[in-house]
Design an enzyme around this catalytic site. Structure first.
Site, PDB file in Angstrom:
ATOM      1  N   ASP A  37      59.147  41.349 -62.247  1.00  0.00           N
ATOM      2  CA  ASP A  37      58.103  42.074 -61.974  1.00  0.00           C
ATOM      3  C   ASP A  37      57.707  42.490 -63.128  1.00  0.00           C
ATOM      4  O   ASP A  37      57.507  42.561 -63.695  1.00  0.00           O
ATOM      5  CB  ASP A  37      58.930  42.896 -61.436  1.00  0.00           C
ATOM      6  CG  ASP A  37      58.451  43.979 -60.132  1.00  0.00           C
ATOM      7  OD1 ASP A  37      57.041  44.194 -60.079  1.00  0.00           O
ATOM      8  OD2 ASP A  37      58.988  44.998 -59.681  1.00  0.00           O
ATOM      9  N   ASP A  38      55.809  42.061 -62.281  1.00  0.00           N
ATOM     10  CA  ASP A  38      54.860  42.425 -63.683  1.00  0.00           C
ATOM     11  C   ASP A  38      55.299  41.755 -64.840  1.00  0.00           C
ATOM     12  O   ASP A  38      54.346  42.626 -65.989  1.00  0.00           O
ATOM     13  CB  ASP A  38      55.045  43.411 -63.863  1.00  0.00           C
ATOM     14  CG  ASP A  38      54.227  44.813 -62.403  1.00  0.00           C
ATOM     15  OD1 ASP A  38      54.360  44.105 -61.721  1.00  0.00           O
ATOM     16  OD2 ASP A  38      54.584  46.142 -63.322  1.00  0.00           O
ATOM     17  N   CYS A  77      52.838  44.146 -56.038  1.00  0.00           N
ATOM     18  CA  CYS A  77      54.446  43.612 -55.748  1.00  0.00           C
ATOM     19  C   CYS A  77      54.012  43.640 -54.630  1.00  0.00           C
ATOM     20  O   CYS A  77      54.801  42.409 -54.056  1.00  0.00           O
ATOM     21  CB  CYS A  77      54.975  45.140 -55.709  1.00  0.00           C
ATOM     22  SG  CYS A  77      55.031  46.046 -57.597  1.00  0.00           S
ATOM     23  N   HIS A 134      60.840  45.690 -51.289  1.00  0.00           N
ATOM     24  CA  HIS A 134      59.750  46.434 -51.177  1.00  0.00           C
ATOM     25  C   HIS A 134      59.150  45.969 -49.931  1.00  0.00           C
ATOM     26  O   HIS A 134      57.689  45.198 -49.861  1.00  0.00           O
ATOM     27  CB  HIS A 134      58.911  45.954 -52.564  1.00  0.00           C
ATOM     28  CG  HIS A 134      58.507  46.802 -53.166  1.00  0.00           C
ATOM     29  ND1 HIS A 134      56.841  47.281 -53.894  1.00  0.00           N
ATOM     30  CD2 HIS A 134      57.435  48.393 -52.548  1.00  0.00           C
ATOM     31  CE1 HIS A 134      56.381  48.157 -54.541  1.00  0.00           C
ATOM     32  NE2 HIS A 134      56.596  48.819 -53.536  1.00  0.00           N
ATOM     33  N   ASP A 286      54.787  38.454 -60.224  1.00  0.00           N
ATOM     34  CA  ASP A 286      54.934  38.777 -58.585  1.00  0.00           C
ATOM     35  C   ASP A 286      53.440  39.427 -59.131  1.00  0.00           C
ATOM     36  O   ASP A 286      52.640  39.289 -58.359  1.00  0.00           O
ATOM     37  CB  ASP A 286      55.819  40.260 -58.059  1.00  0.00           C
ATOM     38  CG  ASP A 286      55.770  40.963 -58.637  1.00  0.00           C
ATOM     39  OD1 ASP A 286      55.618  40.668 -59.981  1.00  0.00           O
ATOM     40  OD2 ASP A 286      55.752  42.268 -58.396  1.00  0.00           O
ATOM     41  N   LYS A 303      47.121  43.304 -63.955  1.00  0.00           N
ATOM     42  CA  LYS A 303      48.088  43.775 -63.101  1.00  0.00           C
ATOM     43  C   LYS A 303      46.225  44.373 -61.750  1.00  0.00           C
ATOM     44  O   LYS A 303      45.970  45.493 -62.534  1.00  0.00           O
ATOM     45  CB  LYS A 303      48.956  44.283 -62.937  1.00  0.00           C
ATOM     46  CG  LYS A 303      49.430  45.263 -61.440  1.00  0.00           C
ATOM     47  CD  LYS A 303      50.836  46.470 -61.567  1.00  0.00           C
ATOM     48  CE  LYS A 303      51.532  46.434 -60.720  1.00  0.00           C
ATOM     49  NZ  LYS A 303      52.764  47.234 -60.739  1.00  0.00           N
TER      50      LYS A 303
END
Length: 450
Positions: A37-38, A77, A134, A286, A303
C-alpha cells in the site's frame, strides 16, 4: 448460452475430481497475490533503493521476473483495487476515487460485479483474503460476499497498526462479517493468517488449489513500527499522539523492511509445504509512494498524480519451473491484467469483451509480446494515455481548454521534456483517443466515489 447452477456444479465437480487425482503436473497453480500500500518505485533494494533492505522480495525477483513498466490502474487505493478485482477500468465500476471513512460508509463495489475471487472459485479454488479490502465499509460489501471464503482484516483506507481504529474513529478489524478485534501489529497479523491459510489449504488436504490475497497496509500512514504505541482510539480519528518528524524516515523504512520480513515467512511456508513448483506468487503496489516521505526513484511526482510517480510501481512474479528466473520484463502492464491472467492460468477462458485487461500467460510462460494497445489513467480532472513509448498528460480535462503535455518515456522516464509543440499531430490524435475512452467507460455508470 446461460449455464444452470446445477450444470456449473457438475463442471466444478468434474474439475475437482481430475485435480485431486493428478495434482502436481499440468494442474492449476496456487496463486498468492501480495499488494503493498503506497510503496514507491524506488523502495525495494531490487529496484535501486540504497537505504531500504528487502532481501525476501529481492529473492523473489531473482527467482522470477521483475517488471520495469508495471502500473497501478489508479494513483490511489480504491480505484486500483476495483480494477484489480474486476479486470477492467475502475471507471466502469463507479469507483474512480477513494471510498473514504468519512463520506462513503454506505457504498461499495457492486455485488453485480464479478470479482477474480468469484471467477477462481467457479474454477474450483479456495479463496482467502487477509488484510486491506477498501471496496466498501458496510458488511453488505464484505469480501465474503465477493467470492472469498475467508476474510480477516480491515475494510477502510488505513487503520492504526496497533489499535486498528480507522480515520473516522471506528474500530475496523473484521473476522468475516463481524467486527472482532485482536492484539497485534497489522503487518504481522496479515502474515500470521497467510501462513495459517497456506497450511490449512494445502491441495493435498483439500483437493483444490487456493487463491490467497494478502493486501498489506504498509507503508501507508499512520507511521508506526512494531514497538510503537497507538496513535488513534475509538471515537476519534484524530491522533492522540504525534510521531516526531525526525523519526518518520526511520520508522517508514522499518515498516517496509518489516513487510519484507513477513513476506519472507509466506515464502518459507510455501517452501516448507512443498508448494514451490506449483505456486504463482505476485507482488505489486496499489500506487506510487506518498509525497514527502516515500521514494519513487527517478519518477516524477507521487501518489494521486497521473505522472509516472503516481502509478508506475514495483512488481514481481514468480512461478518456478514455468517462468525463467532472473528475468526482467519491459512490457507495459496494468493491475487489471492480473484477473484475466489468473483465470487463464487456472484453466478458464478469457471471454472477449469481459475484460479491459489482457492475460499475461503467454508473456510469462513463453516470452511472447503483449498485443499493442493504448492504456489510460484518470483521476480528479487529470488524465493520461500511454501509446507505446509515448505518454500524453492532460491536466484539467474537465475544463474547456486542458493543458496537454507529451513525453517520450523511452528517453525521458522522469517526464521533464515536454514534446507537445514538436509533435502536434500526435498530441491531437492521442487526446482524441483519450476523450473517446473517457466517454466510453463512463457511459451509463453511476459513480459512488469520484
Amino acid at each position: 448460452m446461460v449455464l444452470s447452477k446445477t450444470f456449473k456444479f457438475l463442471l466444478v465437480a468434474l474439475f475437482l475430481g481430475a485435480f485431486s487425482k493428478g495434482y502436481g503436473q499440468d494442474t492449476p497453480p496456487n496463486i498468492i497475490l501480495i499488494m503493498a500500500d503506497d510503496l514507491g518505485y524506488g523502495e525495494l533494494s531490487s529496484y535501486g533503493s540504497k537505504s531500504i533492505d528487502t532481501p525476501n522480495l529481492d529473492r523473489l525477483a531473482r527467482n522470477g521476473v521483475k517488471f520495469s513498466d508495471f502500473h497501478s490502474n489508479g494513483p490511489v487505493c480504491s480505484p486500483t483495487r476495483a480494477a484489480l478485482m474486476t479486470g477492467k477500468y475502475q471507471q466502469r465500476t463507479g469507483v474512480e476515487g477513494v471510498i473514504t471513512a468519512a463520506d462513503h460508509r454506505e457504498v461499495g463495489l457492486s455485488l453485480d460485479e464479478e470479482t477474480m475471487a468469484e471467477a477462481l472459485k467457479e474454477l474450483g479454488y479456495n479463496c482467502g483474503i487477509f488484510g486491506k479490502w477498501h471496496l466498501g465499509y458496510d458488511k453488505e460489501f464484505s469480501p465474503i460476499d465477493q467470492g472469498f471464503d475467508e476474510f480477516v482484516g480491515f475494510v477502510g483506507g488505513n487503520i492504526d497498526y496497533i489499535s486498528h481504529v480507522d480515520q473516522a474513529g471506528y474500530l475496523d478489524w473484521w473476522q468475516g462479517k463481524v467486527i472482532e478485534d485482536e492484539e497485534g501489529y497489522t503487518t504481522d497479523l496479515i502474515a500470521d493468517y497467510g501462513v495459517e491459510y497456506i497450511k490449512n489449504n494445502h491441495p493435498d488436504k483439500t483437493g483444490k488449489p487456493f487463491f490467497l490475497y494478502l493486501p498489506q497496509e504498509a507503508p501507508h500512514y499512520p507511521i508506526q513500527g512494531r514497538g510503537d504505541k497507538a496513535v488513534r482510539k475509538v471515537g476519534s480519528g484524530k491522533y492522540i499522539r504525534k510521531v516526531p518528524n525526525d523519526s518518520v524516515p526511520v520508522i517508514y523504512e522499518e515498516m517496509i523492511e518489516t513487510m519484507d520480513e513477513t513476506i519472507g515467512r509466506i515464502l518459507q511456508t510455501v517452501s516448507e509445504e512443498g508448494l514451490d513448483e506449483n505456486t504463482l506468487i505476485v507482488f505489486c503496489s496499489d500506487n506510487g509512494a506518498a509525497g514527502g516521505r516515500g521514494d519513487n526513484g527517478v519518477l516524477r511526482a507521487a501518489k494521486a498524480s497521473v505522472y509516472e510517480g503516481g502509478h508506475r510501481v514495483p512488481a514481481i512474479i514468480s512461478y518456478p519451473g514455468k517462468i525463467k528466473a532472473g528475468t526482467e520484463s519491459t512490457a507495459t502492464i496494468m493491475s487489471m491484467d492480473l484477473y484475466p491472467t489468473f483465470v487463464e492460468l487456472a484453466g478458464g477462458s478469457v471471454a472477449q469483451g469481459k475484460f479491459d485487461g489482457v492475460s499475461l500467460k503467454k508473456h510469462l510462460l513463453q516470452g511472447k509480446n503483449l498485443p499493442k494497445r493504448d492504456l489510460f489513467l484518470s483521476f480528479k480532472g487529470n488524465a493520461a494515455i500511454r501509446s507505446g513509448k509515448w505518454k500524453l498528460v492532460a491536466k484539467g480535462v474537465d475544463k474547456e481548454d486542458p493543458e496537454l503535455e507529451l513525453y517520450d518515456l523511452e528517453t525521458d522516464l522522469s517526464e521533464q521534456n515536454d514534446l507537445s509543440d514538436k509533435y502536434p499531430k500526435r498530441v491531437k490524435k492521442m487526446f482524441r483517443n483519450l476523450q473517446d475512452w473517457d466517454q466510453e467507460v463512463r457511459e451509463g455508470v453511476t459513480f459512488i466515489a469520484e
